[in-house]
Scaffold this motif. Structure first.
Motif, short mmCIF file in Angstrom:
data_model
loop_
_atom_site.label_atom_id
_atom_site.label_comp_id
_atom_site.label_asym_id
_atom_site.label_seq_id
_atom_site.Cartn_x
_atom_site.Cartn_y
_atom_site.Cartn_z
N HIS A 7 6.78 10.07 -1.30
CA HIS A 7 5.95 9.00 -1.40
C HIS A 7 6.26 8.10 -0.22
N ILE A 8 5.48 7.51 0.49
CA ILE A 8 5.80 6.48 1.42
C ILE A 8 5.25 5.07 1.11
N ILE A 9 5.77 3.95 0.80
CA ILE A 9 5.63 2.71 0.55
C ILE A 9 5.53 1.86 1.65
N ASN A 10 4.34 0.96 1.87
CA ASN A 10 4.35 -0.04 2.86
C ASN A 10 4.25 -1.38 2.32
N MET B 46 7.46 -3.28 6.27
CA MET B 46 8.54 -2.28 5.92
C MET B 46 7.94 -1.03 5.38
N HIS B 47 8.55 0.05 5.80
CA HIS B 47 8.12 1.19 5.43
C HIS B 47 9.16 2.00 4.77
N VAL B 48 9.09 2.60 3.77
CA VAL B 48 9.99 3.25 2.72
C VAL B 48 9.57 4.59 2.40
N SER C 51 0.95 -1.26 -0.03
CA SER C 51 0.23 0.07 -0.09
C SER C 51 0.99 1.26 0.09
N PHE C 52 0.13 2.40 -0.45
CA PHE C 52 0.69 3.70 -0.06
C PHE C 52 0.21 4.45 1.14
#
Length: 252
Positions: free
Chosen positions: A213-216, A206-208, A97-98
């Motif tokens: 943008h934040i990627i999950n 993991m969160h990037v 998800s975002f």
């Protein structure tokens, strides 16, 4: 005589202008090619107006099968959720998800939210507005008009600077995303991934942070924590590449 020659030459010029151009000239071709129409990679990465496509569509079944080495005989089900997608097979699950339906409005806002959620940083307090100090009246002195004007021009900027205060809700111009990621609480720092990345070995999350943008990515499998971390990292890197190539936007 000259006027008569110009009148006779005018129809010839009109025919020359209206004649069709050479079809072999690329500039005269009305149909744009896909090469010319393709946008430059990364040109939309910072946009905050585009809506995210479903991350499950971005990954696709092939990426999940390749990452987890799943044969074609394994039944893989994709489930769309309100904030992302989930892939399920044989009691295993991967969620991607975002944060939100579209990118953050700026890099600073994305970094601030990332630090607040995954770096245990408190919310920034609003700077109090200081009351204006009463201006002391200068003693009356005799002097020329030029001396009085010079004194006023010198003190005015200092008074303006003293009254200047940051507006509530506006972040500073300093880019907070330049701060390195650290291990905090249940999250372990993952250097070298995006701008910042953290990993929770207990929950498999993991969160990037990448630009705005934040990627999950959450991996719920029976593998060890290190293996789940590598799988989450592989899927996060695919999503980062999709964002860099402007392939994260929902096609309407």
């Amino acid at each position: 005589m000259k006027i008569k020659s110009l009148i006779l030459a005018f129809p010839v010029l009109c025919l020359a202008c209206s004649s069709p151009s050479d079809s072999s000239d690329p500039a005269s071709n009305a149909d744009a090619t896909s090469i010319l129409a393709k946008s430059v990679s990364g040109v939309l990465t910072l946009t905050s107006n585009a809506i995210y496509d479903n991350p499950g569509h971005l990954l696709g079944e092939e990426y999940v099968r390749h990452t987890f080495n799943l044969p074609e005989s394994t039944e893989l089900e994709e489930v769309h959720e309100h904030d992302g997608s989930a892939f399920e097979w044989a009691g295993n699950k991967v969620i991607v998800s975002f944060n939100g339906t579209k990118p953050y409005s700026s890099i600073d806002f994305a970094s601030y939210d990332f630090d607040k959620k995954y770096q245990n940083k408190p919310s920034k307090p609003v700077a109090p507005v200081a009351e204006a100090e009463p201006k002391e009246e200068a003693p009356e002195t005799e002097g020329t008009a030029s001396e009085t004007t010079s004194t006023t021009a010198t003190t005015a900027p200092e008074h303006e600077a003293h009254q200047s205060h940051p507006s509530p809700g506006i972040t500073s111009a300093t880019a907070p995303h330049t701060e390195p990621v650290v291990s905090k609480g249940s999250f372990e720092a993952v250097p070298g991934v995006g701008d910042k990345a953290v990993w929770n070995p207990t929950t498999g999350e993991m969160h990037v942070l990448y630009v705005n943008h934040i990627i999950n990515v959450t991996v719920e499998t029976k593998d060890k924590a290190e293996v789940r971390k590598e799988h989450a990292l592989s899927l996060a890197e695919v999503l980062i590449e999709k964002i860099a190539d402007n392939e994260y936007i929902k096609r309407l």
